[in-house]
Design an enzyme around this catalytic site. Sequence first.
Site, PDB file in Angstrom:
ATOM      1  N   ASP A   8      97.978  14.199 -85.027  1.00 13.86           N
ATOM      2  CA  ASP A   8      99.192  13.568 -85.570  1.00 13.86           C
ATOM      3  C   ASP A   8      99.996  14.558 -86.409  1.00 13.86           C
ATOM      4  O   ASP A   8      99.425  15.436 -87.056  1.00 13.86           O
ATOM      5  CB  ASP A   8      98.785  12.356 -86.430  1.00 13.86           C
ATOM      6  CG  ASP A   8      99.965  11.458 -86.741  1.00 13.86           C
ATOM      7  OD1 ASP A   8     100.994  11.543 -86.031  1.00 13.86           O
ATOM      8  OD2 ASP A   8      99.867  10.672 -87.691  1.00 13.86           O
ATOM      9  N   ASN A  56     103.066   4.896 -77.535  1.00 12.13           N
ATOM     10  CA  ASN A  56     103.985   6.033 -77.601  1.00 12.13           C
ATOM     11  C   ASN A  56     105.056   5.989 -76.496  1.00 12.13           C
ATOM     12  O   ASN A  56     106.095   6.644 -76.619  1.00 12.13           O
ATOM     13  CB  ASN A  56     103.234   7.363 -77.504  1.00 12.13           C
ATOM     14  CG  ASN A  56     102.448   7.724 -78.755  1.00 12.13           C
ATOM     15  OD1 ASN A  56     101.414   8.370 -78.680  1.00 12.13           O
ATOM     16  ND2 ASN A  56     102.935   7.304 -79.917  1.00 12.13           N
TER      17      ASN A  56
HETATM   18  C1  FPP Z   1     101.646  12.894 -82.953  1.00  8.79           C
HETATM   19  O1  FPP Z   1     102.729  13.445 -83.589  1.00  8.79           O
HETATM   20  C2  FPP Z   1     101.493  13.522 -81.663  1.00  8.79           C
HETATM   21  C3  FPP Z   1     101.696  12.886 -80.498  1.00  8.79           C
HETATM   22  C4  FPP Z   1     102.071  11.447 -80.422  1.00  8.79           C
HETATM   23  C5  FPP Z   1     101.528  13.601 -79.245  1.00  8.79           C
HETATM   24  C6  FPP Z   1     100.355  14.535 -79.252  1.00  8.79           C
HETATM   25  C7  FPP Z   1     100.537  15.436 -78.157  1.00  8.79           C
HETATM   26  C8  FPP Z   1     100.354  16.763 -78.222  1.00  8.79           C
HETATM   27  C9  FPP Z   1      99.767  17.495 -79.352  1.00  8.79           C
HETATM   28  C10 FPP Z   1     100.745  17.565 -77.078  1.00  8.79           C
HETATM   29  C11 FPP Z   1     100.064  17.210 -75.789  1.00  8.79           C
HETATM   30  C12 FPP Z   1      98.697  17.765 -75.694  1.00  8.79           C
HETATM   31  C13 FPP Z   1      98.144  18.099 -74.528  1.00  8.79           C
HETATM   32  C14 FPP Z   1      96.726  18.505 -74.510  1.00  8.79           C
HETATM   33  C15 FPP Z   1      98.890  18.079 -73.278  1.00  8.79           C
HETATM   34  P1  FPP Z   1     103.948  12.513 -83.935  1.00  8.79           P
HETATM   35  O2  FPP Z   1     105.013  12.836 -82.955  1.00  8.79           O
HETATM   36  O3  FPP Z   1     103.543  11.103 -84.028  1.00  8.79           O
HETATM   37  O4  FPP Z   1     104.269  13.116 -85.348  1.00  8.79           O
HETATM   38  P2  FPP Z   1     104.871  12.375 -86.598  1.00  8.79           P
HETATM   39  O5  FPP Z   1     103.833  11.389 -87.055  1.00  8.79           O
HETATM   40  O6  FPP Z   1     105.036  13.496 -87.566  1.00  8.79           O
HETATM   41  O7  FPP Z   1     106.160  11.761 -86.147  1.00  8.79           O
END
Ligand code: FPP
Length: 241
Positions: A8, A56
């Site tokens: 996250d 998401n």
């Molecule tokens: C959370 O950050 C992250 C996600 C919802 C996506 C996670 C995906 C990756 C790290 C990339 C994909 C990985 C692979 C292995 C293909 P957020 O966007 O919710 O962050 P925030 O809470 O700061 O808004």
Amino acid sequence: MHLAIIMDGNGRWASGRGLGRTEGHRRGVEVAREMVRACGDRGIEALTLYTWSRANFQRPVGEVTAIMRLLEWFVGECRAELLERGVRVRAIGDLDLVPTFARRPLERLIEETAARPAKMTLQLAIAYAARRDVAEAARALAAQCRAGMILPEEIDEAAVRAELATSALPDPDLVIRTGGERRLSDFLLLEAAYAELWFSELLWPAFTVDELDRALDDYRGRQRRYGKTPEQTQDARAQGG
Ligand code: FPP
């Protein structure tokens, strides 16, 4: 050991730098790749990454597409290394929601790695939701009952566990969540019943191998009692249990 990570903080990392959220995800994939390597080097048998939840998909379409492109990139870019390192790739979640351009290469990689001996399993949770998985397990068991394959009274914890998407792997021992929030967000709810939880203040794109090692060290120092007393647990440990 099975480690599961809720990655996250990509969006906050990016906006803190005046960048678009996609930049955070882009850096996030790089970190995911580093962590797969680090876990392999540390002899961790299974790593589950919470890559994208069903919820998401409610995000703006541009962000969803960017993540799906990154998934496609990850599979293409890491394929050779994953094969060479003996990493078996699996996916949990509703892959039907993943666009074909990302799903096909992922499915091919899953097939390719399934046929080889594995040192480590990388389980990607994509379009995943734990409660939905439990509901699907219930539906599967109900169908088996209706077909006369099992009796309702035969349904026990093991039967439910066997129907979950995660049934190929043991339960996670440790769940790490980055980004400072302290919740499970519909991730491995039944499987993590006895998992140790470790929360990092670091945003995922800033997560490091040192921080991973801190979490692993902390985990090794904890006593897992599964409802027993400290003394019973020590006795069991002394007897190799
Ligand atoms: C959370 O950050 C992250 C996600 C919802 C996506 C996670 C995906 C990756 C790290 C990339 C994909 C990985 C692979 C292995 C293909 P957020 O966007 O919710 O962050 P925030 O809470 O700061 O808004």
